[in-house]
Enzyme design. Sequence first.
Site, PDB file in Angstrom:
ATOM      1  N   ASP A  57       3.739 -20.175   6.451  1.00 15.44           N
ATOM      2  CA  ASP A  57       2.946 -19.984   5.237  1.00 15.44           C
ATOM      3  C   ASP A  57       2.410 -18.562   5.015  1.00 15.44           C
ATOM      4  OD1 ASP A  57       3.140 -22.625   5.949  1.00 15.44           O
ATOM      5  OD2 ASP A  57       1.013 -23.070   5.796  1.00 15.44           O
ATOM      6  N   TYR A 116      -4.519 -21.696  11.984  1.00 19.28           N
ATOM      7  CA  TYR A 116      -3.771 -22.254  10.869  1.00 19.28           C
ATOM      8  C   TYR A 116      -4.080 -21.533   9.557  1.00 19.28           C
ATOM      9  CZ  TYR A 116      -1.518 -26.265  13.162  1.00 19.28           C
ATOM     10  OH  TYR A 116      -0.701 -27.069  13.919  1.00 19.28           O
ATOM     11  N   ARG A 184      -7.398 -29.151   6.525  1.00 20.20           N
ATOM     12  CA  ARG A 184      -7.055 -27.739   6.805  1.00 20.20           C
ATOM     13  C   ARG A 184      -6.721 -26.919   5.565  1.00 20.20           C
ATOM     14  NH1 ARG A 184      -3.147 -30.662   9.477  1.00 20.20           N
ATOM     15  NH2 ARG A 184      -1.151 -30.921   8.398  1.00 20.20           N
TER      16      ARG A 184
END
Length: 501
Positions: A57, A116, A184
Site C-alpha cells: 500500500d 501497517y 486499521r
Amino acid sequence: MNQSVETSESRDALRKEKRTENLRRAAEEEKRMGRTVAGCPFRTKFHIMPPVGWINDPNGLCQFKGVFHVYFQYSPLSVHGGGGYWGHCTSKDLLRWEYHEPVLTSDIPEDQSGVYSGSALIEDGKMYLFYTGNVKLPGDYDYIDKGRISTQLMVSSEDGQHMSEKKKLLGMEDYPEDITAHVRDPKVWKEGDVYYMILGARARGREKDGSRRDRGGVLIYVSEDRENWELYREIVPEEAFGYMWECPDLFELNGERILSYCPQGLEHEKERFQNIYQSGYSVLTQAEDPVTSFTEWDMGFDFYAPQTFLSEDGRRILIGWAGLPDTEQTHRNLSVSNGWQHCLTLPRELTVKEGKVFQTPVRELGSLHWQSPNPNEMKGDGTCDWSGRTVLLEVSGIAGGTQEIRFGKAGNALTIRVQDDLAELSFLDRDGRLSECGGGRGRRIGRLAGPVRELTVLADSSIIEVFINGGEMTFTTRIYLDRDERELSVSGPGTYSLSVI
Ligand code: FRU
C-alpha cells in the site's frame, strides 16, 4: 532516578537499538540485491517500485513544503512480503522519485508484527503520520477475535524523514463491542477545528441460522487536539458487504463526499468484482447507505488499497497499489526472480462528473519530453518497437467498431479490446491459452455507461494503465514482456497518436 524514569529510558534504548538493527538489515539487503534489481528488464521508470523486495500500500501521501512524499508498505527482507517498514520516496513532479531510508520500522511492542498502513496530516509546517501497529501473538489463535492487537499510533516530523517518538492514540479498549481485532489503516484529516480519523474494521456478525458472517465497515473518530480521540460514527452495513473493509479514505470532491474503501469477501460477478479483493468508492451524497453506490476504482488485474491526498495547488490525487494480496494461487509477478515485486500506480487526478469519479494521469505527465517514435521503431505493418521506452498512446473516434491494441507479439501479448460499452483486457491468445507475459493473468472486463469513444494508454516497462473516456473507467495491469518482445500494434476505426520517452 526513580523506577518509572529508568524503565522508560531503558525502553527507549531498546527501541533505538531495534530500529538501528532493522535499518541496518534493510540497507544491507538493498546493497546486496541492488544490482540485480537495477538490471531487471521489468523495472519501471515513472512508477514507484521497491528498492528491493516487496511493496504494497501507498501510505502517508502528501505534499509537504512543496515536495511530494510517498511512504509505502515495504518488505526489503523478503520479496514475498511480510512488511516491517514504511519505505519513503520524494518527488518534485510526481513522476521521478528519489528513494530514502525507511522512516518507520517495527521497534516497539505495539508494532512488533508490522507498521501497517496509514496517512499524513500537514499542519503548521509539521508532518504528522498516523499508522496501525499490528501485533500477532504467537499461539493457536484465530487472529480475528483473539491473538491480534491493533493500535493506532502517531509520529511527527519536521522534514518528512526524521520521526518523533511513537505515540499511542487508540487501542483495543477504545473500539466498539461488536468490532473484532481487525481495526486499521487510519486516514486523518481536519475540518474546521476538528480532526477526523477513519479506520477500516471488521464487525462480528451472524447469519439467521447462527453461523458466523462478519461484516466490513468503518469507524470514524474525532479529536480536538490530534491526541485524544472519541468514537463519532460506526458505519457497518446491516447486510454484509464483504467481511472486512481495508484502507478507507473519506474526502470531498467538487462538492460531493466520497468514501473510498476496500471490501474483502465479495462474490465474484462476470463484469464486477473479478479480483480476489475489491476497492471502490461510494458517493455519500447520493445515498445514506454507502453500498448502493459502490463503484470499483479500477477494472484491471492489479489495483488495490488506494489513498488520496490534496496537493498544495488543490488537486485531489490518488495513488493505488498496482497489486493485490493473496494472489499467489492465481498469478505471478515475473520480477520476483530479480528480487523485487509489485509497484504503485501513476498518481491520478480525480474529478467528479455527474456523480461519477473520473481519474486521469497527473498533468505533470504532459510536461515530460515526449517524442514521436523514430522511423526505425515503426515497422512496415504499423507495429511499433517500444523496447526501452515508455509509451503514451491516445486513441480517439472509436465509436462504431472494435478497437484493438496489442502489447507484445502474437502468442505472447496483452490485448486491449473495446467495442460499444464493453472494454476488455486479455492475456489469452486465439486458442484461449494464457500468454506467458501475463504470469497467469487471464481476462478482465468492464462495462461502461455508454460507448467507448477514446482511450489513453500508458505503458511503463511492466505496467500498463488504461484510461477510458477521459478516465470514467481505468484498467491497471502488470505485464512481463522481454525487451525484444515489446511491440505495439493498433487496429480499428480510431485515430491514434503515439509518443515515447
Ligand atoms: C492492505 C493491507 C492493510 C494493512 C497493510 C499491511 O493491503 O492489508 O489493511 O494495513 O496491507 O501491509
